[in-house]
Design a protein around this motif. Structure first.
Motif, mmCIF file in Angstrom:
data_model
loop_
_atom_site.group_PDB
_atom_site.id
_atom_site.type_symbol
_atom_site.label_atom_id
_atom_site.label_comp_id
_atom_site.label_asym_id
_atom_site.label_seq_id
_atom_site.Cartn_x
_atom_site.Cartn_y
_atom_site.Cartn_z
ATOM 1 N N GLU A 135 0.818 -1.216 0.000
ATOM 2 C CA GLU A 135 0.000 0.000 0.000
ATOM 3 C C GLU A 135 0.852 1.266 0.000
ATOM 4 O O GLU A 135 0.642 2.163 -0.824
ATOM 5 N N LEU A 136 1.809 1.349 0.913
ATOM 6 C CA LEU A 136 2.603 2.573 1.022
ATOM 7 C C LEU A 136 3.483 2.817 -0.201
ATOM 8 O O LEU A 136 3.450 3.902 -0.789
ATOM 9 N N LEU A 137 4.282 1.832 -0.569
ATOM 10 C CA LEU A 137 5.217 2.033 -1.684
ATOM 11 C C LEU A 137 4.493 2.366 -2.995
ATOM 12 O O LEU A 137 4.917 3.292 -3.704
ATOM 13 N N PRO A 138 3.426 1.669 -3.366
ATOM 14 C CA PRO A 138 2.702 2.081 -4.575
ATOM 15 C C PRO A 138 2.168 3.517 -4.478
ATOM 16 O O PRO A 138 2.200 4.255 -5.470
ATOM 17 N N PHE A 139 1.670 3.903 -3.303
ATOM 18 C CA PHE A 139 1.171 5.264 -3.109
ATOM 19 C C PHE A 139 2.295 6.281 -3.318
ATOM 20 O O PHE A 139 2.132 7.275 -4.038
ATOM 21 N N VAL A 140 3.438 6.033 -2.693
ATOM 22 C CA VAL A 140 4.563 6.969 -2.781
ATOM 23 C C VAL A 140 5.090 7.060 -4.210
ATOM 24 O O VAL A 140 5.346 8.156 -4.722
ATOM 25 N N LYS A 141 5.233 5.929 -4.864
ATOM 26 C CA LYS A 141 5.770 5.946 -6.224
ATOM 27 C C LYS A 141 4.819 6.646 -7.187
ATOM 28 O O LYS A 141 5.251 7.303 -8.142
#
Length: 290
Positions: A135-141
């Protein structure tokens, strides 16, 4: 050419008439902070993050990424200045930092996934791992909107450092490096009064029984005044003993010092934000040096 004043970032060479100038410095990089709240299906709550991003990224730089647990502690540091200074003389590198703020459920979400400690703490560490990776990494990228082609690292403080190590270790396709400040490497499956031995330390057992990628990098620090506890009465505080034993376990796995393992023992360092803030530049410089 009397009265000629060089532009910022230029310096005159001996004997210059005012025309023969060369670039010798890079203008400082301004860092902006953006705050977001991410709804997590895994944690069943919103996760608040701060993204520290250099201004004016063109897209042709090597973009690198650092996640930090305990983002509420990062917010107590002068982190924008630290990150600005980290960009000096790195013309083609841009480091974006995501500070993840812990919740009231910190003791359950941080830890070693699948291995709660003797009090049952860390029972949600697997869900926190899923949040970070899925969830976090896809959001940040998506927010960065440019490919992260440089290193991706995960760091943290105390129990947040233990969590960062565990997540990076178990996700070698995602992370390249890990940084642990005053790590809770004492994390154990038995209480000291229940026949505890050093073999009961959960992270050390994880390192000894599993593996990650061969080129992972590890930056570990403790302070000489990190704590008072000395369970084996060897006149060395447990936080230092436990961290050095992590280094030994990594060496047995074939990792080399100082290229892949860096241990920083700060004289007078305590288990607090000012100590971790003072060590942060060294971590950033070593981890993202090339």
């Amino acid at each position: 050419m009397s009265g000629f004043v060089p532009l910022p970032g230029l310096v005159a060479l001996p004997g210059d008439s005012g025309f023969d100038y060369m670039y010798t410095a890079i203008l400082s990089v301004k860092v902006n902070i953006s705050n977001f709240k991410i709804p997590s299906a895994y944690l069943k709550r919103e996760v608040e993050i701060d993204i520290y991003a250099p201004e004016g990224i063109l897209g042709n730089e090597k973009i690198e990424l650092l996640l930090l647990n305990d983002g509420q502690d990062v917010a107590k540091m002068n982190f924008t200045k630290i990150l600005q200074n980290a960009h000096h003389n790195k013309r083609n590198h841009r480091l974006i930092v995501v500070a993840i703020k812990a919740s009231e459920d910190r003791l359950m979400e941080y830890g070693v996934a699948g291995f709660p400690d003797f009090k049952g703490r860390g029972a949600k560490a697997n869900l926190y791992t899923d949040f970070v990776v899925k969830e976090l990494l896809p959001f940040v990228k998506k927010k960065i909107a440019m490919p992260v082609i440089g290193k991706v690292a995960f760091g943290g403080f105390s129990l947040g450092g233990l969590s960062a190590f565990d997540i990076a270790w178990n996700n070698p396709s995602v992370f390249d490096a890990v940084g642990v400040f005053s790590g809770a490497f004492w994390w154990r499956k038995k209480d000291l009064t229940e026949g505890y031995t050093d073999a009961d330390r959960i992270l050390h057992a994880l390192i000894d029984s599993t593996s990650t990628k061969a080129d992972m990098k590890f930056w570990l620090m403790t302070g000489t005044e990190d704590e008072k506890a000395d369970r084996n009465k060897n006149l060395i505080i447990d936080s230092i003993d436990d961290t050095i034993d992590v280094v030994k376990s990594l060496l047995k796995k074939g990792y080399k010092r100082p290229d892949q393992i860096f241990y920083y023992e700060k004289v007078g360092g305590k288990h607090d934000v000012p100590t971790w803030e003072s060590a942060m530049p060294a971590f950033l410089d070593w981890t993202f040096s090339n």
